[in-house]
Design an enzyme around this catalytic site. Structure first.
Site, mmCIF file in Angstrom:
data_model
loop_
_atom_site.group_PDB
_atom_site.id
_atom_site.type_symbol
_atom_site.label_atom_id
_atom_site.label_comp_id
_atom_site.label_asym_id
_atom_site.label_seq_id
_atom_site.Cartn_x
_atom_site.Cartn_y
_atom_site.Cartn_z
ATOM 1 N N ARG A 1 0.802 -1.230 0.072
ATOM 2 C CA ARG A 1 0.121 0.032 0.023
ATOM 3 C C ARG A 1 0.798 1.329 0.141
ATOM 4 O O ARG A 1 0.322 2.442 0.473
ATOM 5 C CB ARG A 1 -0.962 -0.058 1.182
ATOM 6 C CG ARG A 1 -1.862 -1.215 1.024
ATOM 7 C CD ARG A 1 -2.777 -1.564 0.136
ATOM 8 N NE ARG A 1 -3.369 -0.651 -0.525
ATOM 9 C CZ ARG A 1 -4.545 -0.036 0.039
ATOM 10 N NH1 ARG A 1 -4.947 -0.869 1.113
ATOM 11 N NH2 ARG A 1 -5.243 1.014 -0.262
ATOM 12 N N ARG B 1 -1.741 5.407 0.209
ATOM 13 C CA ARG B 1 -2.264 5.981 1.475
ATOM 14 C C ARG B 1 -1.667 7.113 1.878
ATOM 15 O O ARG B 1 -2.273 8.143 2.290
ATOM 16 C CB ARG B 1 -2.023 4.784 2.316
ATOM 17 C CG ARG B 1 -3.165 3.742 2.077
ATOM 18 C CD ARG B 1 -3.067 2.879 3.163
ATOM 19 N NE ARG B 1 -4.543 2.158 3.172
ATOM 20 C CZ ARG B 1 -4.718 0.812 3.970
ATOM 21 N NH1 ARG B 1 -3.603 0.611 4.365
ATOM 22 N NH2 ARG B 1 -5.593 0.399 3.950
ATOM 23 N N ARG C 1 -5.838 12.370 -6.075
ATOM 24 C CA ARG C 1 -6.833 11.761 -5.860
ATOM 25 C C ARG C 1 -7.865 12.775 -5.419
ATOM 26 O O ARG C 1 -9.097 12.477 -5.714
ATOM 27 C CB ARG C 1 -6.621 10.817 -4.477
ATOM 28 C CG ARG C 1 -7.764 10.049 -3.810
ATOM 29 C CD ARG C 1 -8.416 9.056 -4.673
ATOM 30 N NE ARG C 1 -9.519 8.382 -4.088
ATOM 31 C CZ ARG C 1 -10.684 9.056 -4.197
ATOM 32 N NH1 ARG C 1 -10.922 10.195 -4.575
ATOM 33 N NH2 ARG C 1 -11.625 8.723 -3.441
ATOM 34 N N ASP D 1 -6.809 -2.187 -7.718
ATOM 35 C CA ASP D 1 -7.353 -2.745 -6.528
ATOM 36 C C ASP D 1 -7.770 -4.381 -6.881
ATOM 37 O O ASP D 1 -7.983 -4.772 -7.831
ATOM 38 C CB ASP D 1 -8.609 -2.144 -6.109
ATOM 39 C CG ASP D 1 -9.156 -2.492 -4.728
ATOM 40 O OD1 ASP D 1 -8.535 -1.970 -3.751
ATOM 41 O OD2 ASP D 1 -10.110 -3.313 -4.620
ATOM 42 N N TYR E 1 -15.713 -10.703 0.184
ATOM 43 C CA TYR E 1 -16.200 -9.583 -0.410
ATOM 44 C C TYR E 1 -17.476 -9.972 -1.160
ATOM 45 O O TYR E 1 -18.558 -9.398 -0.961
ATOM 46 C CB TYR E 1 -15.284 -8.776 -1.044
ATOM 47 C CG TYR E 1 -14.295 -7.765 -0.321
ATOM 48 C CD1 TYR E 1 -14.506 -6.995 0.571
ATOM 49 C CD2 TYR E 1 -12.920 -8.313 -0.386
ATOM 50 C CE1 TYR E 1 -13.987 -6.308 1.276
ATOM 51 C CE2 TYR E 1 -12.202 -7.655 0.501
ATOM 52 C CZ TYR E 1 -12.505 -6.970 1.310
ATOM 53 O OH TYR E 1 -11.474 -6.162 2.084
HETATM 54 O O1 CP3 Z 1 0.014 0.755 -2.837
HETATM 55 C C1 CP3 Z 1 -1.138 0.740 -3.242
HETATM 56 O O2 CP3 Z 1 -2.040 1.458 -2.460
HETATM 57 C C2 CP3 Z 1 -1.404 -0.114 -4.406
HETATM 58 C C3 CP3 Z 1 -2.664 -0.319 -4.841
HETATM 59 C C4 CP3 Z 1 -3.670 -1.216 -4.081
HETATM 60 C C5 CP3 Z 1 -5.018 -0.630 -3.801
HETATM 61 N N1 CP3 Z 1 -5.617 -1.645 -3.034
HETATM 62 C C6 CP3 Z 1 -5.529 0.701 -3.915
HETATM 63 C C7 CP3 Z 1 -6.655 1.133 -3.229
HETATM 64 C C8 CP3 Z 1 -3.491 -2.402 -3.436
HETATM 65 C C9 CP3 Z 1 -2.199 -3.401 -3.614
HETATM 66 C C10 CP3 Z 1 -4.740 -2.740 -2.963
HETATM 67 C C11 CP3 Z 1 -4.967 -4.157 -2.403
HETATM 68 C C12 CP3 Z 1 -6.254 -4.395 -1.677
HETATM 69 N N2 CP3 Z 1 -7.478 -4.018 -1.923
HETATM 70 C C13 CP3 Z 1 -6.286 -5.437 -0.597
HETATM 71 C C14 CP3 Z 1 -5.214 -6.414 -0.128
HETATM 72 C C15 CP3 Z 1 -4.155 -5.585 0.666
HETATM 73 C C16 CP3 Z 1 -4.709 -5.577 2.192
HETATM 74 O O3 CP3 Z 1 -4.336 -4.294 2.666
HETATM 75 O O4 CP3 Z 1 -4.881 -6.407 2.797
HETATM 76 C C17 CP3 Z 1 -7.684 -5.288 -0.334
HETATM 77 C C18 CP3 Z 1 -8.178 -6.349 0.987
HETATM 78 C C19 CP3 Z 1 -8.344 -4.372 -0.795
HETATM 79 C C20 CP3 Z 1 -9.854 -4.089 -0.749
HETATM 80 C C21 CP3 Z 1 -9.992 -2.373 -0.636
HETATM 81 N N3 CP3 Z 1 -9.924 -1.533 -1.616
HETATM 82 C C22 CP3 Z 1 -10.149 -1.924 0.788
HETATM 83 C C23 CP3 Z 1 -10.211 -2.663 2.030
HETATM 84 C C24 CP3 Z 1 -10.291 -0.614 0.546
HETATM 85 C C25 CP3 Z 1 -10.411 0.431 1.695
HETATM 86 C C26 CP3 Z 1 -9.618 1.390 1.769
HETATM 87 C C27 CP3 Z 1 -8.240 1.246 1.713
HETATM 88 O O5 CP3 Z 1 -7.213 1.976 1.365
HETATM 89 O O6 CP3 Z 1 -7.736 -0.051 2.360
HETATM 90 C C28 CP3 Z 1 -10.042 -0.288 -0.750
HETATM 91 C C29 CP3 Z 1 -10.054 0.895 -1.465
HETATM 92 C C30 CP3 Z 1 -8.551 1.281 -2.017
HETATM 93 N N4 CP3 Z 1 -7.824 0.451 -2.752
HETATM 94 C C31 CP3 Z 1 -8.013 2.444 -1.945
HETATM 95 C C32 CP3 Z 1 -6.659 2.321 -2.714
HETATM 96 C C33 CP3 Z 1 -5.878 3.595 -2.980
HETATM 97 C C34 CP3 Z 1 -8.703 3.749 -1.503
HETATM 98 C C35 CP3 Z 1 -9.777 4.375 -2.321
HETATM 99 C C36 CP3 Z 1 -9.811 5.812 -2.346
HETATM 100 O O7 CP3 Z 1 -8.936 6.310 -2.493
HETATM 101 O O8 CP3 Z 1 -11.100 6.233 -1.953
#
Ligand code: CP3
Length: 352
Positions: free
Chosen positions: A32, A36, A45, A81, A158
């Site tokens: 991540r 983040r 964003r 994602d 999910y």
């Molecule tokens: O470094 C990175 O952020 C690369 C991209 C990435 C995202 N999701 C972007 C994202 C990666 C590698 C993921 C993986 C992901 N997504 C997982 C596995 C990793 C882990 O943490 O266990 C899971 C379970 C998800 C599902 C998911 N998507 C969740 C739980 C969320 C909620 C918020 C968060 O940030 O965790 C998301 C949304 C998401 N995925 C965002 C981002 C940048 C935030 C969305 C936004 O900007 O509104």
């Protein structure tokens, strides 16, 4: 430092460690890292919603490169994602700010499962492959490019629950109570994931990570019966020259089985010290981890001591990729991440 391993690029270093070959310094990246804590990500964003960013190759590539420039990590993880390949299965979903994935019509009945189809990766996620091709050109040989997918179990959580949950009770009840339906759902997810990961490899991913984030919800018997066969099938369907990393958290009770899934490396969290975890998975596999991400929310000395402890437990054995045990927390100071990368790269395992 032996000449043979002097002056490696980040890409060399990351891939060598995954192959358990000698490196000039421990490779490091952060789960991540792209989406983040970086202010430049937040600024981008603020102008585009998440799905627009993920489905526009130039924007996804820009977000992927941000942590590479700012932190000096050895691997770039694609901005995407785990939910993206589900669209091609006929599932609609939303990514809601702060809430994560939401499936308005969750998959719960026989008819729901019957409607699902194996996604055609090229047709349904061409933007993912376009972003990877852009990134491959941009990164050249300097930084590794890491593709990823959600694992069938975590995706099924999910799909069935319809949203994030602490225990995913509906998903687990379907797994235990309707093994026939579960099997069909896992089959479609498995084939979809295989096509999606192979597409990423063809588009230039050097390595891939399979995120089975919620595995810690299962005991060893359920894992063996309801999840491991599909994970094995995925790793077996990838080309052998591409190292695959298995990620999970809270899965101490499953490590022996995960080690037998066919991955090149196992990503472990902080619930076991790195040396104990490596013993459990065996020296024949690489290991990734395992600093507790909350340590980065304390003072630098605490972060540093935590990281040095991880490195001491790896003891310079070939096959360690430094990472956190789970994703970067949103409130993490990016300067702290950059300082941690410098520490890991500067650390000499022989005490020199
Ligand atoms: O470094 C990175 O952020 C690369 C991209 C990435 C995202 N999701 C972007 C994202 C990666 C590698 C993921 C993986 C992901 N997504 C997982 C596995 C990793 C882990 O943490 O266990 C899971 C379970 C998800 C599902 C998911 N998507 C969740 C739980 C969320 C909620 C918020 C968060 O940030 O965790 C998301 C949304 C998401 N995925 C965002 C981002 C940048 C935030 C969305 C936004 O900007 O509104």
């Amino acid at each position: 430092m032996p000449d043979a391993v002097a002056a490696m690029t980040g890409r060399d270093r990351f891939l060598a460690a995954l192959r358990r070959q000698p490196v000039d310094a421990t490779p490091v990246w952060f789960m991540r890292q792209a989406g983040r804590s970086l202010p430049e990500y937040r600024a981008l964003r603020a102008r585009h919603d998440f799905m627009t960013m993920a489905t526009t190759p130039e924007l996804a590539a820009t977000a992927t490169l941000m942590p590479v420039a700012r932190l000096g990590v050895d691997a770039a993880v694609l901005f995407a994602d785990i939910m993206l390949p589900l669209a091609g299965m006929g599932v609609s979903f939303e990514i809601r700010p702060n809430a994560g994935p939401v499936i308005p019509e969750p998959i719960r009945s026989e008819a729901d499962v019957a409607r699902l189809r194996v996604a055609d990766a090229e047709a349904s996620t061409p933007y993912v492959f376009a972003a990877l091709r852009l990134l491959r050109r941009e990164l050249g040989d300097t930084t590794a490019l890491l593709g990823f997918a959600g694992a069938p179990f975590t995706l099924a959580c999910y799909l069935i629950e319809g949203k994030a949950s602490r225990e995913f009770p509906r998903a687990k009840a379907l797994m235990y109570g309707r093994p026939d339906l579960w099997r069909r759902l896992m089959e479609v997810l498995t084939e979809t994931t295989i096509g999606y990961l192979n597409g990423q490899i063809a588009a230039g991913a050097d390595a891939v990570q399979l995120f089975d984030s919620w595995l810690g919800l299962l005991g060893p018997e359920a894992y063996r019966k309801h999840v491991l066969p599909y994970t094995r099938r995925i790793f077996a369907a990838l080309p052998t020259y591409v190292p695959a990393i298995h990620f999970s958290t809270g899965s101490v009770a499953l490590l022996d089985q995960i080690a037998a899934s066919g991955c090149a490396a196992v990503s472990v969290d902080w619930r076991l010290p790195l040396d104990a975890a490596w013993e459990r998975i065996g020296q024949g596999l690489a290991i990734q981890g395992n600093l507790d991400p909350t340590m980065l929310l304390t003072d630098w000395e605490t972060t540093r001591d935590g990281a040095l402890d991880v490195l001491a437990r790896a003891a310079g054995r070939p096959g360690h990729v430094f990472n956190l045990g789970h994703g970067v927390l949103p409130e993490t100071d990016p300067d702290r991440l950059a300082r941690l990368v410098a520490l890991v790269h500067g650390h000499a395992s022989d005490g020199a």
